[in-house]
Write a protein that holds these residues in place. Structure first.
Motif, PDB file in Angstrom:
ATOM      1  N   ARG A 289       0.839  -1.184   0.000  1.00  0.00           N
ATOM      2  CA  ARG A 289       0.000   0.000   0.000  1.00  0.00           C
ATOM      3  C   ARG A 289       0.877   1.238   0.000  1.00  0.00           C
ATOM      4  O   ARG A 289       1.858   1.310   0.746  1.00  0.00           O
ATOM      5  CB  ARG A 289      -0.905   0.011   1.234  1.00  0.00           C
ATOM      6  N   VAL A 290       0.534   2.217  -0.835  1.00  0.00           N
ATOM      7  CA  VAL A 290       1.215   3.513  -0.848  1.00  0.00           C
ATOM      8  C   VAL A 290       0.192   4.555  -0.416  1.00  0.00           C
ATOM      9  O   VAL A 290      -0.855   4.717  -1.054  1.00  0.00           O
ATOM     10  CB  VAL A 290       1.772   3.863  -2.240  1.00  0.00           C
ATOM     11  N   ASP A 309      -1.130   5.908 -11.841  1.00  0.00           N
ATOM     12  CA  ASP A 309      -0.917   5.192 -13.109  1.00  0.00           C
ATOM     13  C   ASP A 309       0.493   5.435 -13.650  1.00  0.00           C
ATOM     14  O   ASP A 309       1.150   4.513 -14.155  1.00  0.00           O
ATOM     15  CB  ASP A 309      -1.946   5.632 -14.144  1.00  0.00           C
ATOM     16  N   ALA A 310       0.950   6.707 -13.542  1.00  0.00           N
ATOM     17  CA  ALA A 310       2.286   7.039 -14.041  1.00  0.00           C
ATOM     18  C   ALA A 310       3.371   6.341 -13.230  1.00  0.00           C
ATOM     19  O   ALA A 310       4.402   5.936 -13.771  1.00  0.00           O
ATOM     20  CB  ALA A 310       2.492   8.557 -14.006  1.00  0.00           C
ATOM     21  N   ILE A 311       3.130   6.199 -11.926  1.00  0.00           N
ATOM     22  CA  ILE A 311       4.104   5.495 -11.080  1.00  0.00           C
ATOM     23  C   ILE A 311       4.112   4.009 -11.420  1.00  0.00           C
ATOM     24  O   ILE A 311       5.176   3.407 -11.633  1.00  0.00           O
ATOM     25  CB  ILE A 311       3.766   5.711  -9.593  1.00  0.00           C
ATOM     26  N   LEU A 312       2.935   3.411 -11.485  1.00  0.00           N
ATOM     27  CA  LEU A 312       2.850   1.969 -11.736  1.00  0.00           C
ATOM     28  C   LEU A 312       3.413   1.589 -13.099  1.00  0.00           C
ATOM     29  O   LEU A 312       3.928   0.472 -13.271  1.00  0.00           O
ATOM     30  CB  LEU A 312       1.400   1.507 -11.623  1.00  0.00           C
ATOM     31  N   ALA A 313       3.331   2.509 -14.069  1.00  0.00           N
ATOM     32  CA  ALA A 313       3.883   2.218 -15.397  1.00  0.00           C
ATOM     33  C   ALA A 313       5.387   1.994 -15.332  1.00  0.00           C
ATOM     34  O   ALA A 313       5.963   1.355 -16.222  1.00  0.00           O
ATOM     35  CB  ALA A 313       3.563   3.361 -16.352  1.00  0.00           C
ATOM     36  N   GLN A 314       6.051   2.515 -14.265  1.00  0.00           N
ATOM     37  CA  GLN A 314       7.495   2.366 -14.134  1.00  0.00           C
ATOM     38  C   GLN A 314       7.880   1.403 -13.010  1.00  0.00           C
ATOM     39  O   GLN A 314       9.057   1.276 -12.680  1.00  0.00           O
ATOM     40  CB  GLN A 314       8.129   3.744 -13.881  1.00  0.00           C
ATOM     41  N   VAL A 315       6.880   0.745 -12.426  1.00  0.00           N
ATOM     42  CA  VAL A 315       7.123  -0.234 -11.373  1.00  0.00           C
ATOM     43  C   VAL A 315       7.316  -1.608 -12.007  1.00  0.00           C
ATOM     44  O   VAL A 315       6.732  -1.912 -13.048  1.00  0.00           O
ATOM     45  CB  VAL A 315       5.938  -0.241 -10.373  1.00  0.00           C
ATOM     46  N   MET A 316       8.117  -2.446 -11.364  1.00  0.00           N
ATOM     47  CA  MET A 316       8.339  -3.791 -11.860  1.00  0.00           C
ATOM     48  C   MET A 316       7.001  -4.487 -12.104  1.00  0.00           C
ATOM     49  O   MET A 316       6.091  -4.411 -11.263  1.00  0.00           O
ATOM     50  CB  MET A 316       9.162  -4.589 -10.855  1.00  0.00           C
ATOM     51  N   ALA A 321       0.215  -5.296  -9.679  1.00  0.00           N
ATOM     52  CA  ALA A 321      -1.103  -5.755  -9.259  1.00  0.00           C
ATOM     53  C   ALA A 321      -1.275  -5.716  -7.743  1.00  0.00           C
ATOM     54  O   ALA A 321      -2.397  -5.602  -7.247  1.00  0.00           O
ATOM     55  CB  ALA A 321      -1.355  -7.171  -9.765  1.00  0.00           C
ATOM     56  N   ARG A 322      -0.173  -5.797  -7.005  1.00  0.00           N
ATOM     57  CA  ARG A 322      -0.281  -5.862  -5.546  1.00  0.00           C
ATOM     58  C   ARG A 322      -0.094  -4.509  -4.873  1.00  0.00           C
ATOM     59  O   ARG A 322      -0.161  -4.419  -3.645  1.00  0.00           O
ATOM     60  CB  ARG A 322       0.760  -6.848  -4.999  1.00  0.00           C
TER      61      ARG A 322
END
Length: 381
Positions: A289-290, A309-316, A321-322
């Protein structure tokens, strides 16, 4: 009292009213053992039986153990350059009454204002000294593991001095220190019922940019660990000057004024860099959780969603999903709620006596330590 008493209080605090059967399952103890533990806490005035939950029951109403309303009061103080907040909170770390002051003085001079402010709050709430378990002071900087000394400050020249000694000399209660952002992250985790998530990254934007990472870990006492200087990661070269003495720090790129600005071009221009840096920290820590606090919590749902969305696009890919993004639950009293949560944890839910403070204050409140939250990093904002 044994470690089981502190564990019982922690479980009831974090999970809400619990039945004796539920507590037996969580703790892995027998019915006779749980009866002895619960009865001792009820006799001490720390738990009461008769708590309710929103549920439909058939037949005889269920009885639940909940934290007692009486005796669970703590003093909470938040100090930072230019601002002092003083309050008294209840067993849920909810602020009952508070006073706020604008400052133009040193930390030591500001703390001289705290006793009179607390006495005024006590009078208004009709609380005697024996109704307050202790005081937590939160402030920018690195705090030692015992919560007794400020080891370093992120703003040179501010915060030095015998902070604990000033307060304990003027007040009858034990005092502890904690980093401001770490304390808010802990309060957030408790408020969110940490059973839902085992790791949480708390991001906070106010005078600067701070962060704390919370993990659930038995055996690791709750306290600040190695500081995570998220706000002072260098993201631009040469960049704008920062109050820390360097330039190009992350908190010179992402500011509270920018979040409040109506100039969407300024915000949009910084967003890719902001998202990249937040993604870096998410990749590093892999939180479930962030939580966005302070100015970040004031973002509109649309802007907050686009940032996520912009952060998750650069997350592994395996972590996308988690990882959940959401605003803080704490609201405008976040800094004082953080201090209150730490005070409650250190002065009312310990598994071993906090002897130095008990002897110094003469306070007879039963004291435990849970040791079940590990705060492994915090920005000394």
């Amino acid at each position: 009292m044994s470690r089981f008493h502190g564990t019982t209080l922690r479980l009831v605090r974090d999970m809400g009213p619990l039945s004796r059967t539920e507590l037996m399952g969580e703790m892995g103890v027998s019915s006779p053992s749980l009866t002895k533990i619960a009865n001792r806490l009820v006799e001490a005035g720390l738990l009461h039986e008769g708590g309710k939950r929103d549920e439909v029951n058939f037949g005889r109403p269920r009885q639940y153990l909940d934290l007692a309303e009486t005796g669970w009061r703590v003093a909470c103080v938040s100090l930072m350059p230019g601002r002092l907040e003083v309050g008294i909170a209840d067993k849920d770390a909810r602020v009952l009454l508070a006073r706020r002051f604008d400052l133009d003085c040193s930390a030591i001079q500001a703390l001289a204002m705290v006793p009179d402010a607390l006495r005024a709050l006590q009078a208004e709430l009709d609380l005697g000294d024996d109704r307050i378990a202790g005081l937590c002071l939160t402030l920018p900087g690195h705090v030692d593991l015992e919560g007794r000394r400020l080891l370093a400050v992120s703003r040179p020249g501010w915060g030095e001095g015998p902070l604990i000694e000033v307060l304990e000399a003027a007040l009858p209660w034990p005092v502890t220190l904690e980093n401001k952002v770490t304390a808010m992250a802990f309060a957030e985790a408790v408020r969110a019922r940490r059973a839902d998530h085992h790791t949480m990254l708390y991001l906070y934007l106010d005078q600067g940019l701070g962060a704390a990472f919370i993990r659930e870990g038995r055996g690791a006492a709750f306290s600040g660990r190695d500081a995570l200087e998220l706000g002072h990661i260098r993201v631009e070269t040469p960049g704008r000057p920062c109050e820390c003495g360097l330039s190009g720090c992350f908190e010179t790129v992402l500011t509270a004024d920018m979040i409040r600005s109506s100039d969407h071009e300024i915000l949009g221009g910084a967003w890719p860099l902001v998202a990249q840096q937040f993604a870096n920290i998410v990749n590093l820590l892999s939180p479930e959780r962030v939580v966005l606090g302070g100015g970040l919590a004031q973002l509109s749902p649309e802007v907050r969603g686009s940032l996520g969305d912009a952060i998750l696009a650069q997350v592994m890919p395996h972590a996308r999903a988690r990882t959940e993004f959401r605003p803080s639950l704490l609201g405008p009293d976040a800094t004082l709620q953080g201090a209150a949560a730490v005070a409650l944890d250190r002065f009312t839910i310990r598994e071993e006596p906090y002897e130095p403070q008990i002897r110094a204050s003469g306070f007879a409140f039963p004291v435990f330590r849970t040791g079940d939250f590990g705060v492994v990093s915090a920005d000394p904002l």
